[in-house]
Design an enzyme around this catalytic site. Structure first.
Site: not given
Ligand SMILES: *[C@@H]1O[C@H](CO)[C@@H](O)[C@H](O)[C@H]1NC(C)=O
Ligand SMILES: *[C@@H]1O[C@H](CO)[C@@H](O)[C@H](O)[C@H]1NC(C)=O
Ligand SMILES: *[C@@H]1O[C@H](CO)[C@@H](O)[C@H](O)[C@H]1NC(C)=O
Ligand SMILES: *[C@@H]1O[C@H](CO)[C@@H](O)[C@H](O)[C@H]1NC(C)=O
Length: 637
Positions: A300, A304, A552
């Site tokens: 994640e 990001d 995401s």
């Protein structure tokens, strides 16, 4: 991540209705819970003389006006567009009234037999605090306290049974009542850090999906359905921008420990797609001891940070709000972050709920021995790719947090959350039973949170279809039988004004083939608001470039685009765009999105919704066209 149904102030709804006891004032449950979270069992009545530091969260003033205030500064037709508030204005406007304080305090004195001197009001007026014994609280709140034990960890927690009561004239002045940290910690035994690590991973949500590493790395826009590059995103969203106001502009991504980015993966990504950024890192803004640990998930955070930094290029600093001390992370929550960027939220509205939020200072060995309250400045754009199911939290809790997003919007911050990856189902494809409990075999749609909060911007997912080019229209993100762009309708939040005509138009033209028992679409907040590509991002991961997918990815992509719009506005002396929903749903912005009309978001044994012309509960208004959006936002004051 986020902490689901764990350490609760549980109030079990009694099977039988409350016995009608003669009482001078009509009472009713102020809050109640349907079931005990799995793994907890009552072991004994709480001792009558245990002292509970009771905290009573008071209803704030003017909350019923908050949508109107927000529209006033965010609707493009408003003469006050862009006139964002400062923190003092926010605090003064929402401070609980003297009447509220007086009513609740008088009740404590009259019904609780509490000496006036024992009651204190928090410095900011948000909470009344009083130490009372279990015996006193039981009589005051018409309930019984039990000690519950967790079968796994042996941890103990105290909780009341059957909900708690308040007289009607008091109830309307109270948000909710909590036990305190002191009370909580004195009973709780802590898990070993290894067990805690496992617990955290088991509950991580919206986790992106990763495929096998690429063998043959392609650059440019030649293979965007399989290897989504920065060039693909720029081409899809007409996004080429050279920032000029980076000294004034701010943007951040939020990550929760033990998730962390890996520097070598970041440099692999930069050396492939954005050479001038090799060696560049996000600026670490540590929240509650936030650290980059060497265990936990990296996917994640890698996704990001690489996505947002790569899209923004070398000039714009990206802040990394890293939340959690690497020890206490099982219950890390959005509130822990919100406390740090808004001191008035932290103190004024009373801080955290030990049922759902991690509590700092963290007494564990190596834990953060402080609590961050107003220590970090909110960036103009904040992107988060984590989420809950709305049904995991109580209405009072989600409403309180949602109000905080409205306040940040009032102050000019854009809050983006990915909508989720499970179509109309919740995390991990969980659906709901008719009584509202989460059930993997349920048939009722399970909206995500905070997507259902009308004061954030929810970002769904799209994809370039197999073999299609970047000039072809995208479809809703669909990894067949596995992942779909989350969308639907909240079970807690009513539809906000700014999306009423758009969503009503959708319901009229494309009436969903579901009963309102399955999907609460008649008058609820609908999401997502917009979307962006969520498929096969080529990301540095474990030393190789690999395809990573999920909404995401869509949130930081939209975050980079909106940050560039802020840059252009700041450069000509205008303010940041703040809360964008009233603008993007307005007719003025209608042609600024690429409408998505293919694909759907199945779940809960249904086909979900279809992407259709105009807004839909799969891809929202569509994907951004940067050039068109920029032109619109440069016209606005
Ligand atoms: C509320 O109470 C405070 C403190 O007692 C006082 O200073 C203030 O003037 C009161 N406000 C109103 C509107 O009565
Ligand atoms: C596109 O990328 C995929 C995954 O790496 C690869 O298998 C495929 O051969 C590529 N297609 C083309 C036309 O290069
Ligand atoms: C790209 O996405 C499609 C659809 O989700 C998937 O079937 C395919 O396997 C992905 N490609 C790679 C290289 O993982
Ligand atoms: C449907 O949503 C509304 C808010 O729009 C809420 O008040 C109501 O309780 C919800 N119904 C169910 C069955 O969850």
């Amino acid at each position: 991540m986020l902490a689901f149904t764990r350490l609760f102030m549980l109030c079990l709804l009694a099977a039988a209705p409350y016995a009608a006891v003669a009482s001078p004032v009509a009472k009713s449950y102020h809050e109640s819970r349907r079931s005990i979270p799995a793994g907890w069992t009552p072991v004994r009545r709480a001792e009558a003389d245990i002292v509970l530091p009771l905290r009573i969260g008071l209803v704030q003033s003017n909350l019923h006006n908050i949508e109107a205030y927000l529209l006033d500064v965010s609707h493009p037709d408003s003469p006050n567009y862009g006139n964002h508030w400062n923190a003092a204005q926010v605090a003064d406007t929402f401070r609980p009234s003297n009447e509220t304080v007086d009513v609740v305090r008088s009740w404590l004195v009259a019904d609780g037999g509490i000496d006036f001197q024992r009651i204190s009001l928090s410095g900011n007026g948000g909470w009344l605090q009083v130490d009372m014994t279990v015996d006193e609280v039981e009589r005051l709140l018409g309930t019984e306290y039990y000690v519950y034990e967790n079968l796994d960890s042996g941890a103990e927690h105290i909780a009341c049974k059957g909900g708690y009561e308040l007289p009607g004239h008091v109830s309307k002045h109270v948000d909710f009542i909590t036990p305190t940290l002191h009370f909580d910690v004195s009973l709780k035994s802590r898990r070993s850090s290894k067990a805690r690590r496992r617990a955290s991973m088991a509950s991580s949500s919206f986790s992106p999906k990763v495929g096998n590493p690429f063998k043959d790395i392609q650059s440019g826009v030649s293979n965007c359905s399989e290897q989504l590059t920065l060039d693909c995103l720029r081409a899809l969203y007409d996004f080429n921008y050279n920032p000029v106001a980076t000294d004034r502009n701010t943007v951040g991504v939020v990550e929760y420990d033990p998730d962390h980015y890996v520097a070598t993966d970041m440099d692999l990504f930069f050396s492939t797609y954005s050479k001038s950024q090799v060696g560049q890192r996000p600026k670490l803004v540590a929240v509650d001891g936030g650290v980059l640990v060497d265990y936990g998930d990296i996917l994640e955070s890698n996704l990001d940070t690489q996505c947002m930094m790569g899209l923004l290029g070398p000039k714009q600093e990206v802040q990394l709000y890293q939340v959690g001390d690497g020890v206490e992370f099982k219950d890390l929550s959005f509130n822990n972050f919100l406390d740090a960027i808004d001191g008035s939220y932290c103190t004024f509205e009373g801080g955290d709920d030990p049922s759902f939020d991690a509590i700092f200072p963290d007494p564990a060995p190596g834990g953060y021995k402080s609590k961050d309250c107003g220590t970090a400045k909110p960036a103009y754009v904040i992107s988060t790719s984590y989420g809950y199911d709305e049904a995991q939290l109580t209405p009072a809790y989600v409403q309180r947090q949602c109000t905080e997003y409205a306040k940040l919007g009032l102050m000019g911050t854009t809050i983006l959350y990915s909508s989720g990856d499970s179509g109309v189902a919740g995390n991990g494809d969980a659906c709901l039973d008719p009584d509202g409990t989460v059930d993997y075999n349920g048939v009722i749609f399970n909206p995500t949170f905070p997507a259902g909060c009308p004061y954030i911007t929810s970002v769904g997912g799209t994809q370039v279809d197999p073999g299609a080019s970047v000039t072809d229209p995208e479809s809703a993100w669909m990894v067949l039988d596995v992942f779909y762009s989350s969308g639907g309708f909240s079970n807690v939040f009513a539809i906000p004004d700014y999306q009423k005509s758009t969503v009503q138009g959708y319901l009229k033209n494309y009436p969903p083939p579901y009963s309102t028992d399955i999907c609460n679409f008649t008058a609820s907040r609908a999401y997502p608001d917009l979307s962006a590509n969520a498929n096969n991002y080529s990301i540095g991961y474990n030393g190789e470039l690999a395809p990573v997918s999920g909404t995401s990815a869509a949130a930081p992509t939209v975050g980079a685009i909106l940050t560039s719009i802020n840059d252009a506005r700041l450069a000509i002396g205008k303010g940041p765009i703040g809360f964008i929903n009233p603008a993007i749903y307005s007719p003025f912005f209608r042609d600024a999105f690429n409408d998505i009309t293919k694909g759907s978001n199945p779940g809960c044994g249904t086909d979900g919704f279809n992407a259709v012309p105009g807004w839909d509960p799969v891809t929202g208004l569509g994907t951004p066209n940067f050039k068109k959006l920029l032109a619109k936002w440069l016209v606005l004051p």
